[in-house]
Design a protein around this motif. Structure first.
Motif, PDB file in Angstrom:
ATOM      1  N   ARG A   1       0.841  -1.207   0.000  1.00 33.35           N
ATOM      2  CA  ARG A   1       0.000   0.000   0.000  1.00 33.35           C
ATOM      3  C   ARG A   1       0.874   1.254   0.000  1.00 33.35           C
ATOM      4  NH1 ARG A   1      -4.858   1.036  -1.467  1.00 33.35           N
ATOM      5  NH2 ARG A   1      -5.859  -0.349  -0.021  1.00 33.35           N
ATOM      6  N   GLY A   2       1.936   1.238   0.789  1.00 30.71           N
ATOM      7  CA  GLY A   2       2.853   2.373   0.822  1.00 30.71           C
ATOM      8  C   GLY A   2       3.492   2.627  -0.527  1.00 30.71           C
ATOM      9  N   LEU A   3       3.886   1.562  -1.211  1.00 35.32           N
ATOM     10  CA  LEU A   3       4.484   1.709  -2.543  1.00 35.32           C
ATOM     11  C   LEU A   3       3.463   2.257  -3.533  1.00 35.32           C
ATOM     12  CD1 LEU A   3       6.573  -1.584  -2.799  1.00 35.32           C
ATOM     13  CD2 LEU A   3       7.402   0.732  -2.293  1.00 35.32           C
TER      14      LEU A   3
ATOM     15  N   SER B   1      -0.939  10.363   3.931  1.00 35.93           N
ATOM     16  CA  SER B   1       0.250  10.971   4.535  1.00 35.93           C
ATOM     17  C   SER B   1       0.967   9.975   5.450  1.00 35.93           C
ATOM     18  CB  SER B   1      -0.129  12.216   5.335  1.00 35.93           C
ATOM     19  OG  SER B   1      -0.630  13.212   4.471  1.00 35.93           O
ATOM     20  N   GLN B   2       0.213   9.202   6.209  1.00 40.46           N
ATOM     21  CA  GLN B   2       0.810   8.219   7.120  1.00 40.46           C
ATOM     22  C   GLN B   2       1.519   7.115   6.347  1.00 40.46           C
ATOM     23  OE1 GLN B   2       0.800   8.452  10.619  1.00 40.46           O
ATOM     24  NE2 GLN B   2       2.377   6.909  10.330  1.00 40.46           N
ATOM     25  N   GLN B   3       0.922   6.663   5.257  1.00 40.84           N
ATOM     26  CA  GLN B   3       1.567   5.640   4.424  1.00 40.84           C
ATOM     27  C   GLN B   3       2.916   6.143   3.909  1.00 40.84           C
ATOM     28  OE1 GLN B   3       0.863   2.447   3.583  1.00 40.84           O
ATOM     29  NE2 GLN B   3      -0.940   2.423   4.880  1.00 40.84           N
ATOM     30  N   LEU B   4       2.935   7.379   3.444  1.00 42.02           N
ATOM     31  CA  LEU B   4       4.178   7.953   2.937  1.00 42.02           C
ATOM     32  C   LEU B   4       5.194   8.114   4.067  1.00 42.02           C
ATOM     33  CD1 LEU B   4       5.813   9.104   0.620  1.00 42.02           C
ATOM     34  CD2 LEU B   4       4.827  11.338   1.139  1.00 42.02           C
ATOM     35  N   ARG B   5       4.731   8.598   5.210  1.00 44.98           N
ATOM     36  CA  ARG B   5       5.617   8.773   6.365  1.00 44.98           C
ATOM     37  C   ARG B   5       6.223   7.442   6.800  1.00 44.98           C
ATOM     38  NH1 ARG B   5       2.039  10.809   9.895  1.00 44.98           N
ATOM     39  NH2 ARG B   5       1.478  12.463   8.485  1.00 44.98           N
ATOM     40  N   ASN B   6       5.402   6.394   6.827  1.00 44.55           N
ATOM     41  CA  ASN B   6       5.889   5.062   7.205  1.00 44.55           C
ATOM     42  C   ASN B   6       6.947   4.564   6.222  1.00 44.55           C
ATOM     43  OD1 ASN B   6       4.094   5.073   9.343  1.00 44.55           O
ATOM     44  ND2 ASN B   6       2.636   3.681   8.383  1.00 44.55           N
ATOM     45  N   LEU B   7       6.709   4.790   4.936  1.00 47.50           N
ATOM     46  CA  LEU B   7       7.662   4.357   3.916  1.00 47.50           C
ATOM     47  C   LEU B   7       8.976   5.114   4.057  1.00 47.50           C
ATOM     48  CD1 LEU B   7       8.209   2.598   1.427  1.00 47.50           C
ATOM     49  CD2 LEU B   7       7.182   4.411   0.030  1.00 47.50           C
ATOM     50  N   GLU B   8       8.891   6.427   4.221  1.00 50.08           N
ATOM     51  CA  GLU B   8      10.113   7.226   4.373  1.00 50.08           C
ATOM     52  C   GLU B   8      10.869   6.840   5.650  1.00 50.08           C
ATOM     53  OE1 GLU B   8       9.271  11.374   2.015  1.00 50.08           O
ATOM     54  OE2 GLU B   8       8.417  11.207   4.034  1.00 50.08           O
ATOM     55  N   THR B   9      10.146   6.554   6.709  1.00 52.72           N
ATOM     56  CA  THR B   9      10.784   6.132   7.960  1.00 52.72           C
ATOM     57  C   THR B   9      11.489   4.792   7.772  1.00 52.72           C
ATOM     58  OG1 THR B   9       9.181   7.330   9.296  1.00 52.72           O
ATOM     59  CG2 THR B   9      10.381   5.550  10.383  1.00 52.72           C
TER      60      THR B   9
ATOM     61  N   ASP C   1      13.993  10.919   2.925  1.00 45.68           N
ATOM     62  CA  ASP C   1      12.836  11.629   2.368  1.00 45.68           C
ATOM     63  C   ASP C   1      12.707  11.292   0.894  1.00 45.68           C
ATOM     64  OD1 ASP C   1      12.132  12.898   4.730  1.00 45.68           O
ATOM     65  OD2 ASP C   1      13.335  14.681   4.296  1.00 45.68           O
ATOM     66  N   LEU C   2      11.530  10.868   0.494  1.00 46.62           N
ATOM     67  CA  LEU C   2      11.259  10.564  -0.910  1.00 46.62           C
ATOM     68  C   LEU C   2      10.594  11.740  -1.606  1.00 46.62           C
ATOM     69  CD1 LEU C   2       9.851   6.953  -0.406  1.00 46.62           C
ATOM     70  CD2 LEU C   2      12.158   7.602  -1.158  1.00 46.62           C
ATOM     71  N   ILE C   3       9.911  12.556  -0.814  1.00 49.53           N
ATOM     72  CA  ILE C   3       9.141  13.694  -1.317  1.00 49.53           C
ATOM     73  C   ILE C   3       9.640  14.950  -0.627  1.00 49.53           C
ATOM     74  CG2 ILE C   3       6.822  14.713  -1.426  1.00 49.53           C
ATOM     75  CD1 ILE C   3       6.803  12.247  -3.062  1.00 49.53           C
ATOM     76  N   ASP C   4       9.726  16.045  -1.385  1.00 49.87           N
ATOM     77  CA  ASP C   4      10.015  17.350  -0.786  1.00 49.87           C
ATOM     78  C   ASP C   4       8.689  17.882  -0.249  1.00 49.87           C
ATOM     79  OD1 ASP C   4      10.571  19.953  -0.120  1.00 49.87           O
ATOM     80  OD2 ASP C   4      11.653  20.406  -1.965  1.00 49.87           O
ATOM     81  N   HIS C   5       8.510  17.779   1.035  1.00 49.00           N
ATOM     82  CA  HIS C   5       7.234  18.122   1.664  1.00 49.00           C
ATOM     83  C   HIS C   5       6.987  19.626   1.721  1.00 49.00           C
ATOM     84  CE1 HIS C   5       6.502  13.991   3.039  1.00 49.00           C
ATOM     85  NE2 HIS C   5       7.816  13.928   3.120  1.00 49.00           N
ATOM     86  N   GLY C   6       7.973  20.429   1.408  1.00 48.49           N
ATOM     87  CA  GLY C   6       7.829  21.874   1.487  1.00 48.49           C
ATOM     88  C   GLY C   6       7.310  22.508   0.208  1.00 48.49           C
ATOM     89  N   LYS C   7       7.130  21.726  -0.839  1.00 46.99           N
ATOM     90  CA  LYS C   7       6.674  22.276  -2.123  1.00 46.99           C
ATOM     91  C   LYS C   7       5.303  21.740  -2.474  1.00 46.99           C
ATOM     92  CE  LYS C   7      11.174  23.172  -3.885  1.00 46.99           C
ATOM     93  NZ  LYS C   7      12.012  23.364  -4.975  1.00 46.99           N
ATOM     94  N   ARG C   8       4.538  22.552  -3.173  1.00 50.64           N
ATOM     95  CA  ARG C   8       3.233  22.148  -3.685  1.00 50.64           C
ATOM     96  C   ARG C   8       3.182  22.499  -5.155  1.00 50.64           C
ATOM     97  NH1 ARG C   8       3.634  20.014   0.439  1.00 50.64           N
ATOM     98  NH2 ARG C   8       2.207  19.940   2.176  1.00 50.64           N
ATOM     99  N   PRO C   9       2.854  21.636  -6.071  1.00 52.01           N
ATOM    100  CA  PRO C   9       2.620  20.233  -5.783  1.00 52.01           C
ATOM    101  C   PRO C   9       3.891  19.560  -5.278  1.00 52.01           C
ATOM    102  CG  PRO C   9       2.747  20.555  -8.160  1.00 52.01           C
ATOM    103  CD  PRO C   9       2.810  21.914  -7.519  1.00 52.01           C
ATOM    104  N   MET C  10       3.701  18.479  -4.529  1.00 50.26           N
ATOM    105  CA  MET C  10       4.839  17.760  -3.968  1.00 50.26           C
ATOM    106  C   MET C  10       5.725  17.238  -5.093  1.00 50.26           C
ATOM    107  SD  MET C  10       3.236  15.597  -0.846  1.00 50.26           S
ATOM    108  CE  MET C  10       2.838  16.387   0.683  1.00 50.26           C
ATOM    109  N   ARG C  11       7.017  17.305  -4.853  1.00 45.75           N
ATOM    110  CA  ARG C  11       7.988  16.841  -5.849  1.00 45.75           C
ATOM    111  C   ARG C  11       8.914  15.819  -5.205  1.00 45.75           C
ATOM    112  NH1 ARG C  11       6.501  19.642  -9.932  1.00 45.75           N
ATOM    113  NH2 ARG C  11       6.299  21.878  -9.957  1.00 45.75           N
ATOM    114  N   LEU C  12       9.383  14.902  -6.045  1.00 46.71           N
ATOM    115  CA  LEU C  12      10.300  13.880  -5.558  1.00 46.71           C
ATOM    116  C   LEU C  12      11.673  14.464  -5.267  1.00 46.71           C
ATOM    117  CD1 LEU C  12       9.536  10.951  -8.034  1.00 46.71           C
ATOM    118  CD2 LEU C  12       8.682  11.252  -5.719  1.00 46.71           C
ATOM    119  N   THR C  13      12.314  13.924  -4.254  1.00 45.33           N
ATOM    120  CA  THR C  13      13.713  14.232  -3.978  1.00 45.33           C
ATOM    121  C   THR C  13      14.552  13.374  -4.922  1.00 45.33           C
ATOM    122  OG1 THR C  13      13.914  12.454  -2.359  1.00 45.33           O
ATOM    123  CG2 THR C  13      13.220  14.629  -1.521  1.00 45.33           C
TER     124      THR C  13
END
Length: 104
Positions: free
Chosen positions: A9-11, A38-46, A51-63
Motif C-alpha cells: 500500500r505504501g508503494l 500521509s501516514q503511508q508515505l511517512r511510514n515508507l520514508e521512515t 525523504d522521498l518527497i520534498d514536503h515543502g513544495k506544492r505540488p509535492m515533488r520527488l527528492t
C-alpha cells in the motif's frame, strides 16, 4: 526481507503521489483518507530512512532519492500487477466447461 514499514500500500501511495503531487488526489483515487495517505508515505520514508518527497513544495515533488526509488518501486509494482493478472487469467476453476479452438 523488506524493512518494517515498506508495504505494498505504501508503494502504491508513493507511486500515485509521484504522479500527481497531491495528497488529496491520491486519497480520492485510492479511497484512503488524506491523513492515511500521509501516514503511508511517512511510514515508507521512515522505513527507508530517507525523504522521498520534498514536503515543502506544492505540488509535492520527488527528492533525488525519491526519483531513484520510484524507478524500482514502479518496476516491482508492475511485476506484482502482472503476476496478479496472470493468476486471474490462469484461474479456470470457476468455469464449468472450457472449449478450445485451433486455427490451422
Amino acid at each position: 526481507m523488506l524493512s518494517k514499514g515498506v508495504t505494498l500500500r505504501g508503494l502504491e501511495v508513493f507511486e500515485a503521489l509521484a504522479a500527481t503531487g497531491s495528497v488529496a488526489q491520491v486519497a480520492s483515487a485510492t479511497g484512503l483518507s488524506q491523513p492515511a495517505v500521509s501516514q503511508q508515505l511517512r511510514n515508507l520514508e521512515t522505513a527507508l530512512a530517507t525523504d522521498l518527497i520534498d514536503h515543502g513544495k506544492r505540488p509535492m515533488r520527488l527528492t533525488p532519492a525519491g526519483h531513484s526509488f520510484l524507478i524500482r518501486a514502479e518496476a516491482a509494482l508492475s511485476q506484482l500487477r502482472l503476476a496478479q493478472s496472470e493468476l486471474t487469467v490462469m484461474d479456470l476453476a470457476h468455469l464449468s466447461a472450457l472449449s478450445i479452438g485451433v486455427i490451422d
